[in-house]
Design a protein around this motif. Structure first.
Motif, short mmCIF file in Angstrom:
data_model
loop_
_atom_site.label_atom_id
_atom_site.label_comp_id
_atom_site.label_asym_id
_atom_site.label_seq_id
_atom_site.Cartn_x
_atom_site.Cartn_y
_atom_site.Cartn_z
N VAL A 1 52.16 49.21 83.15
CA VAL A 1 52.40 50.04 84.55
C VAL A 1 52.82 51.35 83.72
O VAL A 1 53.56 51.80 82.65
N ILE A 2 51.98 52.69 84.50
CA ILE A 2 52.21 53.94 83.52
C ILE A 2 53.21 54.53 84.74
O ILE A 2 54.05 55.29 83.94
N SER A 3 53.14 54.43 85.98
CA SER A 3 54.29 54.89 86.97
C SER A 3 54.27 53.68 87.82
O SER A 3 53.48 52.84 87.99
N LYS A 4 55.19 53.97 88.81
CA LYS A 4 55.43 52.92 90.19
C LYS A 4 54.13 53.15 90.77
O LYS A 4 53.80 52.14 91.64
N HIS A 5 53.48 54.24 90.73
CA HIS A 5 52.26 54.21 91.58
C HIS A 5 50.99 53.89 90.82
O HIS A 5 49.72 53.51 91.39
N VAL A 6 51.03 53.77 89.42
CA VAL A 6 49.74 53.68 88.71
C VAL A 6 49.98 52.68 87.67
O VAL A 6 50.74 52.66 86.79
N THR A 7 48.90 51.73 87.74
CA THR A 7 48.77 50.38 86.49
C THR A 7 47.37 50.64 85.72
O THR A 7 46.30 50.97 86.40
N LEU A 8 47.40 50.68 84.32
CA LEU A 8 46.40 50.74 83.43
C LEU A 8 46.11 49.36 83.10
O LEU A 8 46.84 48.39 82.69
N TYR A 9 44.67 49.17 83.18
CA TYR A 9 44.20 47.83 82.65
C TYR A 9 43.22 48.26 81.61
O TYR A 9 42.62 48.95 81.48
N TYR A 10 43.37 47.20 80.65
CA TYR A 10 42.65 47.44 79.16
C TYR A 10 42.20 46.11 78.58
O TYR A 10 43.00 45.07 78.75
N GLN A 11 41.52 46.25 77.81
CA GLN A 11 41.06 45.08 76.79
C GLN A 11 41.32 45.13 75.51
O GLN A 11 41.13 46.38 75.00
N THR A 12 41.95 44.38 74.61
CA THR A 12 42.17 44.53 73.17
C THR A 12 40.96 43.79 72.34
O THR A 12 40.37 42.60 72.75
N LYS A 13 40.38 44.54 71.73
CA LYS A 13 39.34 43.70 70.69
C LYS A 13 40.06 43.96 69.21
O LYS A 13 40.96 44.17 68.94
N GLU A 14 39.03 43.37 68.33
CA GLU A 14 39.57 43.56 66.79
C GLU A 14 39.76 44.74 66.21
O GLU A 14 40.76 44.89 65.73
N ASP A 15 39.04 45.75 66.74
CA ASP A 15 39.38 47.28 66.03
C ASP A 15 39.65 48.24 67.03
O ASP A 15 39.67 49.36 66.68
N HIS A 16 39.59 48.00 68.27
CA HIS A 16 40.01 49.00 69.19
C HIS A 16 40.39 48.56 70.60
O HIS A 16 40.43 47.17 70.80
N ILE A 17 40.83 49.42 71.21
CA ILE A 17 41.53 48.99 72.59
C ILE A 17 40.35 49.79 73.58
O ILE A 17 40.20 51.14 73.54
N ARG A 18 40.05 49.00 74.72
CA ARG A 18 39.23 49.49 75.78
C ARG A 18 39.81 49.68 76.97
O ARG A 18 40.33 48.66 77.58
N LEU A 19 40.19 50.98 77.48
CA LEU A 19 40.60 51.39 78.99
C LEU A 19 39.90 51.08 79.87
O LEU A 19 38.51 51.70 79.81
N ILE A 20 40.19 50.08 80.67
CA ILE A 20 39.20 49.58 81.73
C ILE A 20 39.33 50.55 82.87
O ILE A 20 38.17 51.18 83.45
#
Length: 96
Positions: free
Chosen positions: A62-81
């Protein structure tokens, strides 16, 4: 760990920022930007910080009560979806 933004995440981010500047205040938009930068810094240090969503095969934070961030973790990076407005219909979240 390196953070990579998807096209959808960039699009969502700028849409939310523009919406806040137009319909709320420039200060609200600035706070949103600062919150995203802060959360990205936290994720770089601890990629497993967000709650895992098995149905979407990704993590959410949760970024704020209005916005949520979805992401994937990989071995060497994080991908913001995508950034998700929590006021949207939840059934549409499957389209991430």
């Amino acid at each position: 760990m390196k953070i990579i933004w998807s096209k959808k995440a960039k699009y969502n981010f700028y849409n939310i920022q523009n919406y806040l500047e137009l319909y709320w205040t420039p200060l609200a938009a600035k706070k949103f930007i600062n919150d995203v930068v802060h959360v990205n810094g936290l994720l770089e240090k601890n990629p497993q910080l967000g709650k895992y969503r098995a149905d979407l095969e990704c993590r959410e934070i949760v970024i704020s009560k209005h916005v949520t961030l979805y992401y994937q973790t990989k071995e060497d990076h994080i991908r913001l979806i995508a950034f998700w407005s929590n006021r949207q219909h939840p059934a549409e979240i499957g389209s991430l």
